[in-house]
Motif scaffolding. Sequence first.
Motif, PDB file in Angstrom:
ATOM      1  N   MET A 146       0.847  -1.200   0.000  1.00 27.08           N
ATOM      2  CA  MET A 146       0.000   0.000   0.000  1.00 27.08           C
ATOM      3  C   MET A 146       0.875   1.239   0.000  1.00 27.08           C
ATOM      4  N   SER A 175      -3.431   4.602   0.459  1.00 30.21           N
ATOM      5  CA  SER A 175      -4.639   4.096   1.128  1.00 30.21           C
ATOM      6  C   SER A 175      -5.884   4.919   0.795  1.00 30.21           C
ATOM      7  N   VAL A 200      -5.744   6.095  -4.906  1.00 30.69           N
ATOM      8  CA  VAL A 200      -5.112   6.984  -5.887  1.00 30.69           C
ATOM      9  C   VAL A 200      -3.903   6.339  -6.575  1.00 30.69           C
ATOM     10  N   THR A 246      -1.070   1.011  -5.692  1.00 31.36           N
ATOM     11  CA  THR A 246      -0.058   0.103  -5.117  1.00 31.36           C
ATOM     12  C   THR A 246      -0.695  -1.136  -4.476  1.00 31.36           C
ATOM     13  N   CYS A 247      -1.909  -1.014  -4.003  1.00 28.89           N
ATOM     14  CA  CYS A 247      -2.537  -2.111  -3.258  1.00 28.89           C
ATOM     15  C   CYS A 247      -3.305  -3.063  -4.168  1.00 28.89           C
TER      16      CYS A 247
HETATM   17 FE1  FES Z   1      -3.049   3.600  -3.040  1.00 27.11          FE
HETATM   18 FE2  FES Z   1      -4.770   1.629  -2.472  1.00 27.11          FE
HETATM   19  S1  FES Z   1      -2.952   2.151  -1.435  1.00 27.11           S
HETATM   20  S2  FES Z   1      -4.761   2.933  -4.189  1.00 27.11           S
END
Ligand code: FES
Length: 340
Positions: free
Chosen positions: A39, A42, A45, A48-49
């Motif tokens: 992540m 969070s 945007v 990454t997750c």
């Molecule tokens: Fe960035 Fe989910 S951690 S979109």
Amino acid sequence: MSSYNIALNFEDGVTRFVECKAGEKVLDAAFRARINLPMDCSDGVCGTCKCRAESGRYDLGDDYIEDALSDDEKEHGLVLTCQMVPQSDCVIAVPASSTACKTEQSKFAATVTKVEPHNDAAVVLELEVDSTAPVFLAGQYVNIDVPASGQHRSYSFSSAPGASKISFLIKKIPGGVMSTWLESAKPGHKIELTGPLGSFYLRAVARPLLFLAGGTGLAPFLSMLEVIAQSNSQQSVHLIYGVTRDLDLVQVEAIEAYSARLPNFTFETVVADPASKHLRKGWVTQHMPAESLDDGDVDVYLCGPPPMVDAVRKYLDDNGVKPHSFHYEKFTPNAVPVAA
Ligand code: FES
């Protein structure tokens, strides 16, 4: 229901289960369980997750941007764990290793409840887990520490997730470290296991299934059949179970029992030994009728020794059949299974 069971399947084959409360995001549930899923923002945007949801119902959330998760990715089952809210139990493939996510395999102790030889070819080992029953996905395996040997061997569960006892179908190998221990194993003996492991597991059942089992590679299919039977699925399932010698055909009654419980289940057994009097002889690939392949509208699961896996892949290629999905696990008696 106030919570859901989420299986996080890491790319090194380790699976961890976390409890996700109703309305909770997967990333938050994983953090509560001290699992650091990939992540960054969070906030929906950065992307990454991003993971792949392999089964289950969920809400993707509406607080993310197209750059983080495109419509096309959404169509293909990709999700953002920082936004995803499960609405049922789910299986999520995480594109990172368990070590990178600062988690590890679970170890658990069990007690032998039954050691049942079959035809001098295989042994059913049944265990009762000392603490809470392990959670796993039908088709997965564990590493079993062979007592007093300093070694472990990998075996697929032949029992279904949620059963009070777990069982394994173990090929008898003269002089083999597990086979030797099983000769003197008795109810009450203690044993340790590590897992669950593996990416060979039953996905959501959405189309006809073709199961191809080689020898004790039957084990994961017994687990899968039980799960399918419990779900009252009407989907057609065809199993071809191939062995080398007549005496290697074990647990046929257990398979037959599913014919009564699963309305669209069929199976056949095949023996390779030319001297066999069995009705069907040869290799599994010689008994894969075209209708079982449904012009590719089929999910194929295959578990067997490497030559069998290679032969089936070649057969599919040679016949131009591209199943909707093809999951396989190769095993050799002393090696860790290789899944795909
Ligand atoms: Fe960035 Fe989910 S951690 S979109």
